[in-house]
Enzyme design. Structure first.
Site, PDB file in Angstrom:
ATOM      1  N   LYS A   8       0.854  -1.197   0.000  1.00 18.02           N
ATOM      2  CA  LYS A   8       0.000   0.000   0.000  1.00 18.02           C
ATOM      3  C   LYS A   8       0.881   1.234   0.000  1.00 18.02           C
ATOM      4  O   LYS A   8       2.074   1.197   0.296  1.00 18.02           O
ATOM      5  CB  LYS A   8      -0.922   0.006   1.232  1.00 18.02           C
ATOM      6  N   PRO A 103       9.941  -4.390  -0.925  1.00 17.76           N
ATOM      7  CA  PRO A 103      11.036  -3.956  -0.051  1.00 17.76           C
ATOM      8  C   PRO A 103      10.547  -3.741   1.378  1.00 17.76           C
ATOM      9  O   PRO A 103       9.439  -3.249   1.607  1.00 17.76           O
ATOM     10  CB  PRO A 103      11.486  -2.628  -0.681  1.00 17.76           C
ATOM     11  N   GLY A 109       4.095  -1.381   3.919  1.00 20.00           N
ATOM     12  CA  GLY A 109       3.216  -2.344   4.566  1.00 20.00           C
ATOM     13  C   GLY A 109       3.366  -3.769   4.079  1.00 20.00           C
ATOM     14  O   GLY A 109       2.446  -4.579   4.246  1.00 20.00           O
ATOM     15  N   ASP A 145      -0.980  -1.598  10.579  1.00 23.89           N
ATOM     16  CA  ASP A 145      -1.413  -1.540   9.188  1.00 23.89           C
ATOM     17  C   ASP A 145      -2.134  -2.799   8.735  1.00 23.89           C
ATOM     18  O   ASP A 145      -2.753  -2.809   7.674  1.00 23.89           O
ATOM     19  CB  ASP A 145      -0.206  -1.342   8.255  1.00 23.89           C
TER      20      ASP A 145
END
Length: 282
Positions: A8, A103, A109, A145
């Site tokens: 995200k 990454p 997230g 998250d």
């Protein structure tokens, strides 16, 4: 079962206040990026105990591929998610494979998405029949998250990020470019330098303006001190703007930055290519 655990980006991030429990209340709109994802495979093995040759927990085996992450395998959020479901529902006997592509230490997230993917897979494989609200509650136990990825649609997130409401947002026709500088930003560093504030205009209202008006209006409260301390992150953001992004920002607490380009503008050029960007048509 194989799931694509997509990442995200954060469209605006306001840190409103520090709470008595040590966390912070925030407001942000999280937007899913379908094209950048980890692959999470969860298989029901029908036997308890760890599988030989793989790192795991009682009742689970775990194998990681792709990008290396900065934690011991037994502390990976995929196993934490399984243990959580095991405690709540007594599930047992799975094998988990993570192909890491998003990454880490980026504010994208990716880890949260991985954990939520395991929750969703276990719910399906063991026919638990959990409602969306129950899955969100379990995901919120994993992190701030993770709950977002249960819905995985644009959401206005409040509280620690677990209080959500759908947010109508159409970015179709735009090009999204994500750059992940080599350096990372720890959550500790990000929050240590932030100054909580209540903005004059709520984030939702600012985001309803045209995207071309967002720059300088839709802000990320982590940026000021993070960009000052990390010139490479600042340079990546400035490069996106210099190459024509109508809006550029750091995602979450960094270190990834992203730019939104009008659909008619080709953001592919040598300056950006040197930064190894991820490019997606929305």
């Amino acid at each position: 079962m194989i799931l694509r655990a997509n990442c995200k980006i954060n469209l605006g991030l306001d840190i409103l206040r520090r709470r008595a429990d040590g966390f912070h209340d925030l407001e942000t709109v999280m937007f899913p990026v379908a094209g950048l994802y980890d692959e999470v495979e969860v298989v029901r093995t029908g036997a308890s105990g760890s599988v030989c040759g793989a790192t795991g927990a009682p009742g689970a085996a775990f194998r990681a591929e792709g990008l290396a992450v900065d934690c011991a395998p037994e502390e990976n959020i995929c196993l934490k998610a399984f243990r959580l479901m095991q405690r709540h529902y007594g599930v047992d006997g799975v094998s988990i494979r993570l192909d890491k592509r998003v990454p880490f230490g980026a504010g994208l997230g990716g880890g949260s998405a991985d954990g939520t993917a395991v929750l969703i897979a276990v719910n399906e494989l063991f026919a638990l029949g959990l409602s969306e609200s129950e899955l969100i509650a379990r995901a919120a136990e994993l992190g701030s998250d993770t709950a977002f990825f249960v819905r995985n649609t644009p959401q206005l997130c409040k509280g620690r990020g677990e209080v959500m409401e759908p947010f109508a947002l159409d970015l179709s026709g735009m090009t999204l470019v994500i750059i992940k500088p080599d350096e990372g930003v720890s959550t500790r560093e990000a929050y240590a330098g932030v100054q909580p504030r209540i903005p004059e205009t709520p984030l939702a209202e600012r985001l309803r303006r045209p995207v071309a008006e967002w720059q300088g209006l839709v802000t990320n409260d982590f940026e000021e001190h993070i960009l000052a301390a990390h010139p490479a992150i600042l340079a990546a953001k400035e490069c996106l703007l210099a190459q024509g992004a109508v809006y550029a920002s750091m995602s979450g607490s960094g270190s990834a930055v992203f730019g939104l380009f009008d659909g008619g503008r080709n953001p592919k050029n040598k300056s950006l290519e040197n930064l190894s960007p991820f490019v997606f048509e929305l």
